[in-house]
Design a protein around this motif. Structure first.
Motif, PDB file in Angstrom:
ATOM      1  N   VAL A 225       0.869  -1.173   0.000  1.00 51.50           N
ATOM      2  CA  VAL A 225       0.000   0.000   0.000  1.00 51.50           C
ATOM      3  C   VAL A 225       0.903   1.219   0.000  1.00 51.50           C
ATOM      4  N   ASP A 226       0.894   1.944  -1.105  1.00 57.33           N
ATOM      5  CA  ASP A 226       1.819   3.069  -1.286  1.00 57.33           C
ATOM      6  C   ASP A 226       3.272   2.623  -1.080  1.00 57.33           C
ATOM      7  N   ASN A 227       3.593   1.466  -1.682  1.00 61.81           N
ATOM      8  CA  ASN A 227       4.944   0.887  -1.659  1.00 61.81           C
ATOM      9  C   ASN A 227       5.396   0.456  -0.265  1.00 61.81           C
ATOM     10  N   LYS A 228       4.482   0.343   0.668  1.00 66.91           N
ATOM     11  CA  LYS A 228       4.827  -0.152   1.994  1.00 66.91           C
ATOM     12  C   LYS A 228       4.232  -1.542   2.152  1.00 66.91           C
ATOM     13  N   PRO A 229       5.050  -2.566   2.438  1.00 66.65           N
ATOM     14  CA  PRO A 229       4.518  -3.928   2.570  1.00 66.65           C
ATOM     15  C   PRO A 229       3.694  -4.074   3.839  1.00 66.65           C
ATOM     16  N   LEU A 230       2.586  -4.773   3.703  1.00 68.23           N
ATOM     17  CA  LEU A 230       1.711  -5.040   4.833  1.00 68.23           C
ATOM     18  C   LEU A 230       1.643  -6.539   5.078  1.00 68.23           C
ATOM     19  N   VAL A 231       1.368  -6.904   6.326  1.00 67.73           N
ATOM     20  CA  VAL A 231       1.244  -8.307   6.705  1.00 67.73           C
ATOM     21  C   VAL A 231      -0.149  -8.528   7.280  1.00 67.73           C
ATOM     22  N   PRO A 232      -0.715  -9.709   7.048  1.00 66.62           N
ATOM     23  CA  PRO A 232      -2.036  -9.983   7.607  1.00 66.62           C
ATOM     24  C   PRO A 232      -1.949 -10.156   9.123  1.00 66.62           C
ATOM     25  N   PRO A 233      -3.059  -9.917   9.821  1.00 63.94           N
ATOM     26  CA  PRO A 233      -4.379  -9.540   9.311  1.00 63.94           C
ATOM     27  C   PRO A 233      -4.421  -8.079   8.886  1.00 63.94           C
ATOM     28  N   TYR A 234      -5.281  -7.770   7.924  1.00 62.08           N
ATOM     29  CA  TYR A 234      -5.408  -6.427   7.386  1.00 62.08           C
ATOM     30  C   TYR A 234      -6.591  -5.733   8.074  1.00 62.08           C
ATOM     31  N   THR A 235      -6.273  -4.728   8.874  1.00 64.28           N
ATOM     32  CA  THR A 235      -7.292  -3.980   9.609  1.00 64.28           C
ATOM     33  C   THR A 235      -7.636  -2.724   8.824  1.00 64.28           C
ATOM     34  N   ILE A 236      -8.862  -2.668   8.340  1.00 64.38           N
ATOM     35  CA  ILE A 236      -9.327  -1.547   7.525  1.00 64.38           C
ATOM     36  C   ILE A 236     -10.254  -0.692   8.377  1.00 64.38           C
ATOM     37  N   LEU A 237      -9.884   0.567   8.573  1.00 64.26           N
ATOM     38  CA  LEU A 237     -10.698   1.515   9.318  1.00 64.26           C
ATOM     39  C   LEU A 237     -11.324   2.493   8.342  1.00 64.26           C
ATOM     40  N   ALA A 238     -12.613   2.732   8.504  1.00 69.33           N
ATOM     41  CA  ALA A 238     -13.346   3.647   7.630  1.00 69.33           C
ATOM     42  C   ALA A 238     -14.197   4.567   8.497  1.00 69.33           C
ATOM     43  N   VAL A 239     -13.957   5.855   8.379  1.00 69.22           N
ATOM     44  CA  VAL A 239     -14.735   6.842   9.117  1.00 69.22           C
ATOM     45  C   VAL A 239     -15.992   7.159   8.324  1.00 69.22           C
ATOM     46  N   GLY A 240     -17.123   7.093   9.000  1.00 70.29           N
ATOM     47  CA  GLY A 240     -18.394   7.352   8.333  1.00 70.29           C
ATOM     48  C   GLY A 240     -19.528   7.325   9.320  1.00 70.29           C
ATOM     49  N   GLU A 241     -20.703   6.975   8.829  1.00 77.54           N
ATOM     50  CA  GLU A 241     -21.905   7.015   9.645  1.00 77.54           C
ATOM     51  C   GLU A 241     -22.170   5.707  10.372  1.00 77.54           C
ATOM     52  N   GLY A 242     -21.114   5.042  10.784  1.00 78.38           N
ATOM     53  CA  GLY A 242     -21.234   3.880  11.659  1.00 78.38           C
ATOM     54  C   GLY A 242     -22.076   2.770  11.107  1.00 78.38           C
ATOM     55  N   GLN A 243     -23.239   2.519  11.757  1.00 80.31           N
ATOM     56  CA  GLN A 243     -24.090   1.400  11.416  1.00 80.31           C
ATOM     57  C   GLN A 243     -24.616   1.507   9.994  1.00 80.31           C
ATOM     58  N   GLU A 244     -24.959   2.699   9.540  1.00 84.81           N
ATOM     59  CA  GLU A 244     -25.443   2.858   8.163  1.00 84.81           C
ATOM     60  C   GLU A 244     -24.348   2.499   7.161  1.00 84.81           C
ATOM     61  N   LEU A 245     -23.125   2.886   7.467  1.00 87.91           N
ATOM     62  CA  LEU A 245     -22.004   2.538   6.582  1.00 87.91           C
ATOM     63  C   LEU A 245     -21.819   1.030   6.521  1.00 87.91           C
ATOM     64  N   ALA A 246     -21.909   0.365   7.678  1.00 87.34           N
ATOM     65  CA  ALA A 246     -21.755  -1.095   7.714  1.00 87.34           C
ATOM     66  C   ALA A 246     -22.866  -1.788   6.935  1.00 87.34           C
ATOM     67  N   ASP A 247     -24.116  -1.319   7.094  1.00 90.54           N
ATOM     68  CA  ASP A 247     -25.240  -1.953   6.389  1.00 90.54           C
ATOM     69  C   ASP A 247     -25.128  -1.753   4.882  1.00 90.54           C
ATOM     70  N   ARG A 248     -24.754  -0.550   4.465  1.00 88.17           N
ATOM     71  CA  ARG A 248     -24.617  -0.311   3.024  1.00 88.17           C
ATOM     72  C   ARG A 248     -23.503  -1.145   2.426  1.00 88.17           C
ATOM     73  N   PHE A 249     -22.403  -1.313   3.174  1.00 93.06           N
ATOM     74  CA  PHE A 249     -21.300  -2.118   2.639  1.00 93.06           C
ATOM     75  C   PHE A 249     -21.703  -3.583   2.538  1.00 93.06           C
ATOM     76  N   ARG A 250     -22.397  -4.111   3.536  1.00 90.08           N
ATOM     77  CA  ARG A 250     -22.800  -5.517   3.481  1.00 90.08           C
ATOM     78  C   ARG A 250     -23.704  -5.797   2.286  1.00 90.08           C
TER      79      ARG A 250
END
Length: 301
Positions: A225-250
């Motif tokens: 990610v931007d030439n920086k190696p990452l190792v699992p597990p991959y923790t993705i944080l997304a700022v938004g409207e919480g529960q509505e964001l989770a429901d829309r993504f699902r």
């Protein structure tokens, strides 16, 4: 006197009985002489030649014994040298690993220092422009990822399967990646795009802030990610409207794609709503150009 000729008695000679296989002489010959005479003679000559190749004189036997001893000595020295060099190779490998780990730690420290300096510069800019700006620069910096952001949102953790042997059917069938239970760069790309489309205002992967210039690529089995190696597990944080964001993504296509990966390849995922998240600023952004904004009074600010 009459002489009567004495007739010799006839001797009946018993004839030798004929062999039952007399009519199959060719087949009988083949069965009794399975090896052709020419092959038999060649094999005999080869055996005699092979026996003749062995030295018979004392000098020849000594030369042969010396050659065997020399060959054994060379093999023994090679094995001993390999055993002697093994600790050296292992030590060099450990030193190389230590250098890589030290370099990674040094790069992480420098990255933290860069972040601190960016925050200091941003604070000084705010103090210098306080009262002169319109406040739009804060929104631009937030959207560009140049400033840290805090707020509610979702936390999505994506990890490789415990057993990387996955199924043979699924969405990866025509992507060019091998069908295994490992998370690929394309998977993270789709997940991140799905979060953006679901209303996320800021996204980061393993504390690596994403911006409009970010790239998620693969180098071998590693994800960059931007030439920086990452190792699992991959923790993705997304700022938004919480529960509505989770429901829309699902319910989105990318959320269903992630669910298919979990069902077909045993990729482990967890999605949770968080009341407070903090995402750092993107380290790869650089201010290249700036223009003064003309105020309503005609002065430059």
């Amino acid at each position: 006197m009459c002489h009567m000729s004495q007739q010799q008695p006839e001797r009946s000679t018993a004839s030798r009985p004929a062999r039952p296989d007399a009519s199959m002489s060719l087949l009988t010959n083949v069965m009794e002489h399975s090896l052709d005479d020419g092959y038999a003679e060649a094999a005999a000559r080869r055996g005699e030649t092979g026996r003749a190749r062995l030295p018979r004189s004392l000098r020849g036997k000594l030369w042969l014994a010396g050659g065997l001893v020399l060959a054994g000595l060379v093999v023994t020295l090679g094995a001993a040298q390999a055993r002697f060099d093994a600790p050296t190779v292992a030590k060099e490998r450990e030193e190389l690993i230590d250098r890589v780990e030290d370099g990674t730690e040094e790069a992480d420290d420098l990255q933290e220092e860069v972040r601190g300096l960016r925050e200091t510069v941003a604070r000084m800019q705010d103090e210098a422009l306080r009262g002169d700006g319109t406040g739009a620069e804060d929104l631009v910096g937030l959207l560009a990822g140049a400033t840290a952001v805090e707020g509610p949102g979702v936390e999505l953790v994506v990890d490789d399967a415990e057993d990387t042997g996955g199924g043979s059917d699924g969405p990866r069938e025509s992507t060019g990646f091998s069908d295994t239970g490992r998370v690929r760069d394309r998977d993270l790309q789709l997940v991140v795009n799905g979060l953006w489309a679901s209303g996320a205002e800021a996204v980061s992967i393993n504390d690596q802030r994403l911006s409009a210039l970010s790239a998620i690529r693969a180098a071998g089995d590693a994800i960059l990610v931007d030439n920086k190696p990452l190792v699992p597990p991959y923790t993705i944080l997304a700022v938004g409207e919480g529960q509505e964001l989770a429901d829309r993504f699902r319910s989105s296509v990318d959320g269903q794609y992630l669910q298919i990966l979990e069902d077909n390849y045993d990729i482990r995922t967890s999605l949770g709503v968080r009341d407070a998240l903090r995402l750092p600023a993107a380290p790869s952004l650089t201010l290249r150009t700036a223009e003064p904004v003309t105020s309503r009074k005609g002065s430059n600010s």
